[in-house]
Design a protein around this motif. Structure first.
Motif, PDB file in Angstrom:
ATOM      1  N   GLU A 129       0.845  -1.196   0.000  1.00 18.56           N
ATOM      2  CA  GLU A 129       0.000   0.000   0.000  1.00 18.56           C
ATOM      3  C   GLU A 129       0.880   1.244   0.000  1.00 18.56           C
ATOM      4  N   VAL A 130       0.437   2.274  -0.726  1.00 19.96           N
ATOM      5  CA  VAL A 130       1.081   3.587  -0.675  1.00 19.96           C
ATOM      6  C   VAL A 130       0.059   4.535  -0.055  1.00 19.96           C
ATOM      7  N   ARG A 131       0.445   5.168   1.061  1.00 22.01           N
ATOM      8  CA  ARG A 131      -0.515   5.986   1.824  1.00 22.01           C
ATOM      9  C   ARG A 131      -0.098   7.456   1.845  1.00 22.01           C
ATOM     10  N   LYS A 132      -1.070   8.322   1.752  1.00 19.19           N
ATOM     11  CA  LYS A 132      -0.870   9.762   1.898  1.00 19.19           C
ATOM     12  C   LYS A 132      -1.111  10.134   3.357  1.00 19.19           C
ATOM     13  N   ILE A 133      -0.064  10.615   4.035  1.00 13.13           N
ATOM     14  CA  ILE A 133      -0.217  11.078   5.410  1.00 13.13           C
ATOM     15  C   ILE A 133      -0.703  12.526   5.394  1.00 13.13           C
ATOM     16  N   ASN A 134      -0.059  13.335   4.561  1.00 14.40           N
ATOM     17  CA  ASN A 134      -0.546  14.688   4.258  1.00 14.40           C
ATOM     18  C   ASN A 134      -0.014  15.046   2.878  1.00 14.40           C
ATOM     19  N   ASP A 135      -0.179  16.280   2.449  1.00 10.47           N
ATOM     20  CA  ASP A 135       0.206  16.651   1.085  1.00 10.47           C
ATOM     21  C   ASP A 135       1.695  16.469   0.796  1.00 10.47           C
ATOM     22  N   PHE A 136       2.510  16.410   1.866  1.00  8.79           N
ATOM     23  CA  PHE A 136       3.952  16.322   1.646  1.00  8.79           C
ATOM     24  C   PHE A 136       4.608  15.215   2.467  1.00  8.79           C
ATOM     25  N   LEU A 137       3.815  14.194   2.757  1.00  9.55           N
ATOM     26  CA  LEU A 137       4.347  13.036   3.469  1.00  9.55           C
ATOM     27  C   LEU A 137       3.605  11.783   3.006  1.00  9.55           C
ATOM     28  N   VAL A 138       4.373  10.785   2.525  1.00  9.54           N
ATOM     29  CA  VAL A 138       3.765   9.532   2.081  1.00  9.54           C
ATOM     30  C   VAL A 138       4.462   8.363   2.752  1.00  9.54           C
ATOM     31  N   GLU A 139       3.740   7.266   2.873  1.00  6.52           N
ATOM     32  CA  GLU A 139       4.278   6.022   3.390  1.00  6.52           C
ATOM     33  C   GLU A 139       4.124   4.933   2.349  1.00  6.52           C
ATOM     34  N   ILE A 140       5.149   4.121   2.231  1.00  6.10           N
ATOM     35  CA  ILE A 140       5.069   2.946   1.373  1.00  6.10           C
ATOM     36  C   ILE A 140       5.201   1.718   2.265  1.00  6.10           C
ATOM     37  N   GLU A 141       4.161   0.893   2.269  1.00 11.36           N
ATOM     38  CA  GLU A 141       4.210  -0.365   3.006  1.00 11.36           C
ATOM     39  C   GLU A 141       4.442  -1.489   2.011  1.00 11.36           C
ATOM     40  N   THR A 142       5.413  -2.335   2.299  1.00  8.79           N
ATOM     41  CA  THR A 142       5.750  -3.432   1.397  1.00  8.79           C
ATOM     42  C   THR A 142       5.274  -4.763   1.981  1.00  8.79           C
ATOM     43  N   LYS A 143       5.205  -5.754   1.136  1.00 13.83           N
ATOM     44  CA  LYS A 143       4.695  -7.061   1.558  1.00 13.83           C
ATOM     45  C   LYS A 143       5.655  -7.773   2.499  1.00 13.83           C
ATOM     46  N   MET A 144       6.930  -7.390   2.431  1.00 13.79           N
ATOM     47  CA  MET A 144       7.962  -7.968   3.300  1.00 13.79           C
ATOM     48  C   MET A 144       9.018  -6.889   3.483  1.00 13.79           C
ATOM     49  N   PRO A 145       9.956  -7.052   4.419  1.00  9.46           N
ATOM     50  CA  PRO A 145      11.011  -6.046   4.579  1.00  9.46           C
ATOM     51  C   PRO A 145      11.737  -5.777   3.260  1.00  9.46           C
ATOM     52  N   PHE A 146      12.038  -4.507   3.002  1.00  6.07           N
ATOM     53  CA  PHE A 146      12.581  -4.106   1.708  1.00  6.07           C
ATOM     54  C   PHE A 146      13.669  -3.051   1.937  1.00  6.07           C
ATOM     55  N   PRO A 147      14.850  -3.467   2.423  1.00  6.89           N
ATOM     56  CA  PRO A 147      15.884  -2.496   2.808  1.00  6.89           C
ATOM     57  C   PRO A 147      16.426  -1.653   1.666  1.00  6.89           C
ATOM     58  N   ILE A 148      16.304  -2.118   0.405  1.00  7.94           N
ATOM     59  CA  ILE A 148      16.842  -1.332  -0.712  1.00  7.94           C
ATOM     60  C   ILE A 148      15.743  -0.574  -1.453  1.00  7.94           C
ATOM     61  N   LEU A 149      14.606  -0.347  -0.809  1.00  6.47           N
ATOM     62  CA  LEU A 149      13.491   0.346  -1.474  1.00  6.47           C
ATOM     63  C   LEU A 149      13.883   1.700  -2.065  1.00  6.47           C
TER      64      LEU A 149
END
Length: 525
Positions: A129-149
Motif C-alpha cells: 500500500e502507498v498511503r498519503k499522510i498529508n500533502d507532503f508526506l507519504v508512506e510505502i508499506e511493502t509485503k515484506m522487509p525491503f531495505p533497498i526500497l
C-alpha cells in the motif's frame, strides 16, 4: 531602509546572474544510434528511454554523479518499521504546466506503474500500500522487509495526476501492442528540462526549465536529440561538428575520434550485461524446425549452445577488446557480483556431444531476434553467434531489426531465442534476479524473464534476498541463487560492453556507468 536596499541589491544580483546564464546559454546537439520509443516514462524499462525521459521527469530519490542516492522529489526518507518507509516530499515544486506537486501525484504514479501497459511493474510489485499522510508526506508499506526500497524507486518517475487525467493518459501506453496516447508524444514533468518538440525517429528538442526547483549546473539552454543509426554517418556528424555529443562510438573508430583536433572519446566500464535468452516454457517453439517439442527445455541443448559460443573470439574480432566476458547476468560494480564465477569453457566437441545426447545430433533451425541499433555491435555479435552455432549443426535464422520493432516483439514474448542487455538500475543483484530470473507472475516479477525460466528455489531466494538486512547472509544467498541459475543454464551470459561517447572538445559532461546522460550537467564553451 537598509533592509530595502539589501533586498533591492539582491534582486539586481539575481537579475545579473540570470542575464549571464542567458548570454552563455548554448544549444547542444546529441546523436544516438537509436531513439527513445516514447515520452511516457512508464511505458518501456530501457536505459535510453529512461535516460531521455529522466531529463523531464523525476523520481522521489535520484542519483549523484557517483551514482549514490540523492534527494529529488523527496527531501528525506526513513524506515519506520520493517515493512514501512516514509518519504518527506519537496515543497514548492511545480510541474512544467504550473500544477503544484503533492502526495496525490506520488500515489497516482506508483499505482500507474502497476497498470496494464506498464513496463515498470517489477519496481513496485512488492508494494502492499502507498498511503498519503498529508500533502507532503507519504508512506510505502511493502509485503515484506525491503531495505533497498529507496534504490529501487530511483527509476520510478512521478507524473502529474491532473495532467494525465486531463489528457486521457491515466495508464501507460503498451509498447507491445503499439498503442499510443498523449503521454507518448507530450510530457509534463518536474525535471530540469521541458519537452518542446517530439518527432519520433527524427528529432526531439528539450529546453531548459526556467522554474526548476533545483540547480542546473550546466549552461545548456536547448538540447536537440537526433537518432543516427548508421555508425559511419554518426561518426562523420561528430567529426564535422554537426553534432556535439554522440554515442556509441564504434570500437573501431575510437582512435579516429581521439585523433581529431576537435573531438575526444570518453570511455569507461558499463554496468550493462549482454546475454541471450531462450523460450523454456512453450511445449513447441514458435520459430523452429522442431515440431511437437521444445529443445530449449532440455538443459543439454542450452549448455551446448553456451559452450559453442566463442566469447573470446567475439571479444577479439567483434568488440576489438572492448568487452568483459561474463559468467553472470550482472557484472563488476553491481552489489552481489561474484568475481570467482567462471564461464563454461568454449568447447565445440563437448557441445556436439551434448546435442547428440539430447537427440539433436543433426541440429535444428531456430530464429534469433536481435536489435541492430541498441547495444554496441549488437547485430554483429548475433551474426558471430549464428556462425558459432552452425558448428554444432544449428541453423540460426537471424532477425536483426531496429529497436523500435524489436523491443515490442520480444517484450510480448513473440520469440524463441533472443538477445537482451540489462543494467540493474538499483546497482544491486536483486534487481536482475527479480526482473530476469524470477518465475513470471502478473505482478511484475520476471517481467523481463522473456523465456520464462523458472526455478522455485531461485524464486524463494530472490524474495529472501529482498528482505535480508545482514550483508554477509544476503551475499551468500545471492551467490546461491546465481549458482543455481548457472547450473540450470537459465540464460547464456555474453559480456559487459564498454562505454564510448564521442564528445566535442568544447563540451563538458558527466559519463555515468549506467549510460544515462543528464543534460543538467552539460556545458558548452
Amino acid at each position: 531602509m537598509k533592509l530595502k536596499k539589501k533586498t533591492a541589491l539582491a534582486l539586481v544580483l539575481q537579475a545579473l546572474v540570470a542575464t549571464t546564464l542567458v548570454a552563455n546559454a548554448q544549444t547542444i546537439r546529441v546523436a544516438n544510434q537509436g531513439d527513445a520509443l516514447s515520452m511516457d516514462p512508464h511505458s518501456l524499462n530501457e536505459s535510453l528511454q529512461l535516460s531521455t525521459t529522466g531529463n523531464v521527469y523525476e523520481p522521489l530519490v535520484g542519483r549523484n554523479k557517483d551514482l549514490s542516492l540523492a534527494p529529488a522529489l523527496a527531501t528525506a526518507w526513513r524506515q519506520t518499521a520493517p515493512t514501512v518507509w516514509q518519504f518527506e516530499l519537496r515543497r514548492g515544486v511545480q510541474f512544467h504546466d504550473g500544477t503544484p506537486f503533492t502526495a496525490d501525484d506520488v500515489l497516482f504514479s506508483f499505482a500507474r506503474t502497476q497498470a496494464d501497459g506498464s513496463d515498470m511493474k517489477s519496481y513496485t510489485n512488492d508494494f502492499k500500500e502507498v498511503r498519503k499522510i498529508n500533502d507532503f508526506l507519504v508512506e510505502i508499506e511493502t509485503k515484506m522487509p525491503f531495505p533497498i526500497l529507496p534504490d529501487v524507486i530511483s527509476q520510478v518517475a512521478i507524473m502529474s495526476k491532473k495532467w494525465c487525467e486531463t489528457h486521457q493518459a491515466v495508464t501507460p501506453v503498451d509498447r507491445r501492442k503499439g498503442i499510443e496516447n498523449a503521454a507518448s508524444f507530450r510530457a509534463n514533468g518536474t525535471g530540469p528540462f521541458r519537452l518542446r518538440e517530439r518527432q519520433p525517429n527524427v528529432r526531439t528538442v528539450f529546453t531548459r526549465n526556467g522554474t526548476y526547483w533545483g540547480k542546473i549546473e550546466g549552461n545548456v539552454a536547448e538540447v536537440i536529440f537526433t537518432p543516427i543509426g548508421n555508425d559511419a554517418t554518426r561518426v562523420a556528424a561528430l567529426l564535422s561538428g554537426e553534432v556535439d555529443v554522440m554515442e556509441p562510438v564504434p570500437v573501431q573508430d575510437i582512435e579516429r575520434v581521439n585523433n581529431s583536433a576537435n573531438t575526444r572519446a570518453i570511455t569507461g566500464p558499463e554496468l550493462r550485461t549482454i546475454f541471450l535468452g531462450m523460450d523454456q516454457k512453450r511445449d513447441e517453439l514458435l520459430y523452429s524446425s522442431v515440431k511437437g517439442k521444445n529443445p530449449f527445455k532440455d538443459k543439454r541443448v542450452r549448455q551446448a549452445f553456451y559452450q559453442a559460443i566463442d566469447i573470446d573470439g567475439i571479444k577479439k574480432t567483434v568488440m576489438r577488446g572492448a568487452s568483459n566476458p561474463s559468467a553472470l547476468l550482472v557484472g563488476p560494480g553491481i552489489n552481489g557480483f561474484q568475481p570467482e564465477a567462471k564461464r563454461l569453457p568454449y568447447d565445440v566437441e563437448a557441445a556436439k556431444k551434448l546435442m547428440a545426447e539430447a537427440g539433436y545430433a543433426s541440429g535444428f533451425e531456430v530464429s534469433m531476434n536481435c536489435p541492430n541499433d541498441r547495444y554496441v555491435n549488437d547485430g554483429r555479435i548475433c551474426q558471430a553467434v549464428a556462425a558459432n552455432l552452425a558448428r554444432i549443426n544449428v541453423k540460426i535464422n537471424l532477425q536483426a531489426e531496429t529497436k523500435g520493432t524489436y523491443f515490442p516483439k520480444i517484450l510480448r514474448r513473440d520469440t524463441s531465442f533472443y538477445m537482451l542487455g540489462w543494467t540493474p538500475s538499483t546497482y544491486d543483484a536483486h534487481n536482475a534476479l527479480n526482473a530476469l530470473m524470477a518465475c513470471v507472475d502478473d505482478k511484475g516479477a520476471g517481467q523481463f524473464n522473456l523465456g520464462a525460466y523458472c526455478n522455485p528455489k531461485v524464486n524463494e531466494l530472490t524474495k529472501k534476498i529482498q528482505a535480508e538486512t545482514d550483508k554477509a547472509r544476503r551475499n551468500a544467498m545471492i551467490k546461491e541463487a546465481f549458482d543455481l541459475h548457472a547450473a540450470d543454464v537459465g540464460h547464456l551470459p555474453l559480456h559487459q560492453q564498454a562505454l564510448a561517447w564521442g564528445v566535442s572538445k568544447n563540451v563538458k559532461l558527466v559519463q555515468l556507468a549506467d549510460n544515462y546522460m543528464p543534460f543538467k550537467w552539460m556545458s558548452k564553451n
